[in-house]
Design a protein around this motif. Structure first.
Motif, PDB file in Angstrom:
ATOM      1  N   ASP A 182      -2.433 -25.269  48.125  1.00 12.46           N
ATOM      2  CA  ASP A 182      -3.412 -25.223  47.037  1.00 12.46           C
ATOM      3  C   ASP A 182      -4.770 -24.683  47.486  1.00 12.46           C
ATOM      4  O   ASP A 182      -5.325 -23.777  46.867  1.00 12.46           O
ATOM      5  CB  ASP A 182      -3.578 -26.621  46.423  1.00 12.46           C
ATOM      6  N   ALA A 201       2.501 -22.657  44.938  1.00 11.63           N
ATOM      7  CA  ALA A 201       1.098 -23.062  44.778  1.00 11.63           C
ATOM      8  C   ALA A 201       0.219 -21.851  44.508  1.00 11.63           C
ATOM      9  O   ALA A 201      -0.655 -21.887  43.628  1.00 11.63           O
ATOM     10  CB  ALA A 201       0.631 -23.795  46.033  1.00 11.63           C
ATOM     11  N   GLN A 233      -0.026 -37.076  37.033  1.00 10.71           N
ATOM     12  CA  GLN A 233       1.038 -36.297  37.658  1.00 10.71           C
ATOM     13  C   GLN A 233       2.008 -37.188  38.435  1.00 10.71           C
ATOM     14  O   GLN A 233       3.215 -36.922  38.460  1.00 10.71           O
ATOM     15  CB  GLN A 233       0.427 -35.242  38.581  1.00 10.71           C
ATOM     16  N   ARG A 250      -6.191 -28.829  42.070  1.00  8.79           N
ATOM     17  CA  ARG A 250      -4.735 -28.837  42.147  1.00  8.79           C
ATOM     18  C   ARG A 250      -4.246 -29.576  43.387  1.00  8.79           C
ATOM     19  O   ARG A 250      -3.126 -30.091  43.393  1.00  8.79           O
ATOM     20  CB  ARG A 250      -4.201 -27.400  42.115  1.00  8.79           C
ATOM     21  N   ASP A 269      -1.468 -32.135  42.527  1.00  7.55           N
ATOM     22  CA  ASP A 269      -0.161 -31.931  43.153  1.00  7.55           C
ATOM     23  C   ASP A 269       0.161 -33.034  44.162  1.00  7.55           C
ATOM     24  O   ASP A 269       1.333 -33.355  44.389  1.00  7.55           O
ATOM     25  CB  ASP A 269      -0.108 -30.564  43.831  1.00  7.55           C
ATOM     26  N   SER A 313       1.838 -35.579  42.199  1.00  2.00           N
ATOM     27  CA  SER A 313       3.244 -35.226  41.957  1.00  2.00           C
ATOM     28  C   SER A 313       4.107 -35.511  43.179  1.00  2.00           C
ATOM     29  O   SER A 313       5.243 -35.983  43.056  1.00  2.00           O
ATOM     30  CB  SER A 313       3.347 -33.742  41.574  1.00  2.00           C
TER      31      SER A 313
END
Length: 466
Positions: A71, A122, A296, A416, A420, A423
């Motif tokens: 990222d 990414a 996320q 992000r 992420d 996630s």
């Protein structure tokens, strides 16, 4: 009587979003389809190379770890060379990585290929995100972002269906060629289409011009109505008054050069600041970045905990797959509605209900002791998740425009990284909580995290984004 000759707002919105299909949405669908096809095959390849179940799971998880690792460097690539270059670079890296996975002779080589696919993903995702942040007017932004989220979901949805007959005919190793073909198609699309920055720049200028004319005509109509019937005008506010209340302030008036989130130059020409983006924007990231990371995390955890709960209830595997498929279809059908809600009523009206809905669904999981209850919980979680399609990207774009107008790629890379990471932590958190406290308690703990995230969203989303 004065009549408006401009096209209806709905037609203008459709026209603007239609011009985003080829430069943004088509490559997104192609890339997501290839990635969605190979994700289920990675653990099968690892098992074929001699990995046990735990090792196969770790290698599969390297895809998301690669995304997190990639990222921040992706933000640098986009800032220095531009979004189109970054998408081409990502597609090229993904092609090489997929071929490495296809012919990997051992587990370390497979792991390296999977990790690089995650880094390529990414880069590609951040380039699309930055693209829309720069070239989409603020009053269309949520719809544009929710459609971007929807195209990715479409790709991940149809990818396994394409992989299934390929596996049946030629074996699981051939699935990697689907990703290769998809990425080659992305490169072809980016090569043959007109320069997307020029196209979207013209489209944005036209959209802003139409909106400016519409507001001018509406202001004249309001003034005329006020002279004729001032009491009626006071009792029934004009449509422009409603828009000014409901939309972000930059959408309430015709865009100008001083609008906080209006960016009229390509991102690649901006001058990034020195130092780590996470350190520069830590205050906003630790508040809203953490809230988005929680969202996320819950989205990722539901993909693990729902099938596990179905197994816990003794539901057959085909029924679990069917229920998850129906829930996924419900989720997929709502992505444009999410953008409408955010653009019309504000970001809070999507972010807070989504976290509350997914959190409530997790809290209800221990109470679902029959198959019909399991189906109901799966639908509730999918409805909530679908209504939040694009919310994380929309918030990232809004905050980048507000807090880092000259360093948007850097901010989005840091944003992000937070989201992420959520996630990536989702499945791991379910595994750890289940091992320590059991599956029902894990569901409750994840549900409580959703309530915390909803509070953070309600508390820290800037009022201007409402």
């Amino acid at each position: 009587m004065t009549q408006m000759t401009s096209s209806p707002p709905e037609a203008q919105e459709t026209d603007f979003l239609r011009h985003l299909f080829i430069p943004v949405y088509l490559p997104a669908i192609l890339f997501a389809t290839g990635e969605g096809a190979l994700i289920p095959v990675v653990p099968l390849t690892a098992r074929a190379l001699g990995a046990n179940m735990a090792t196969a799971g770790i290698i599969s998880g390297l895809l998301m770890i690669g995304v997190v690792i990639g990222d921040l460097p992706s933000g640098f690539v986009v800032a220095k060379w531009g979004e189109t270059f970054a998408m081409r670079l990502a597609a090229t890296i993904a092609i090489i990585s997929a071929i490495v996975c296809r012919y990997a002779p051992n587990l370390p080589m497979l792991a390296a290929g999977v990790l690089m696919i995650g880094i390529a993903s990414a880069t590609f995702n951040l380039a699309r995100h930055a693209f829309l942040t720069a070239w989409t007017p603020s009053w269309y932004r949520a719809r544009a972002m929710s459609m971007l989220g929807g195209t990715s979901r479409i790709g991940y949805f149809i990818g396994p269906f394409i992989a299934s007959p390929v596996i049946a005919l030629t074996g699981s190793h051939s699935v990697y060629w689907i990703h290769v073909v998809a990425c080659v198609a992305v490169l072809v699309a980016l090569k043959v289409m007109p320069d997307p920055e020029q196209v979207l720049s013209r489209n944005r200028a036209k959209a802003e011009s139409r909106r400016s004319r519409t507001h001018t005509v509406q202001a004249k109509l309001d003034a005329t109505t006020a002279v004729i019937s001032p009491t009626a005008t006071a009792a029934n506010p004009s449509p422009s008054g409603r828009v000014a209340q409901d939309l972000p302030s930059s959408a309430a008036t015709a865009p100008t050069a001083t609008t906080a989130d209006a960016t009229t130059a390509p991102i690649a020409t901006t001058e990034p600041r020195r130092g780590s983006p996470i350190a520069r924007y830590f205050t906003v990231l630790i508040r809203l970045g953490s809230a988005a990371g929680i969202l996320q995390m819950m989205r990722a955890s539901r993909q693990v905990i729902l099938p596990l709960w179905g197994v816990h209830l003794g539901i057959s595997s085909p029924h679990i797959a069917l229920i998850m498929g129906i829930a996924g279809a419900v989720d997929l059908s709502l992505f444009y509605t999410s953008g409408q809600v955010m653009d019309r009523f504000g970001r809070r009206w999507a972010a807070v209900p989504v976290l509350l809905g997914i959190g409530l669904g997790h809290l209800l999981i221990p109470l679902a002791t029959a198959e019909w209850g399991y189906i109901a919980v799966a639908i509730v979680i999918s409805l909530a998740n679908g209504l939040g399609s694009g919310i994380v990207m929309t918030l990232g774009a809004d905050l980048a425009s507000r807090y880092a107008p000259k360093d948007m790629p850097g901010f989005l890379g840091a944003w992000r990284t937070f989201t992420d990471s959520g996630s990536a932590l989702g499945p791991l958190s379910i595994s750890a909580m289940t091992a320590l406290t059991g599956l029902p308690a894990a569901a409750v703990l994840i549900g409580c995290c959703g309530l915390v995230g909803a509070f953070l969203m309600q508390r820290y989303i800037p009022r201007i984004l409402g």
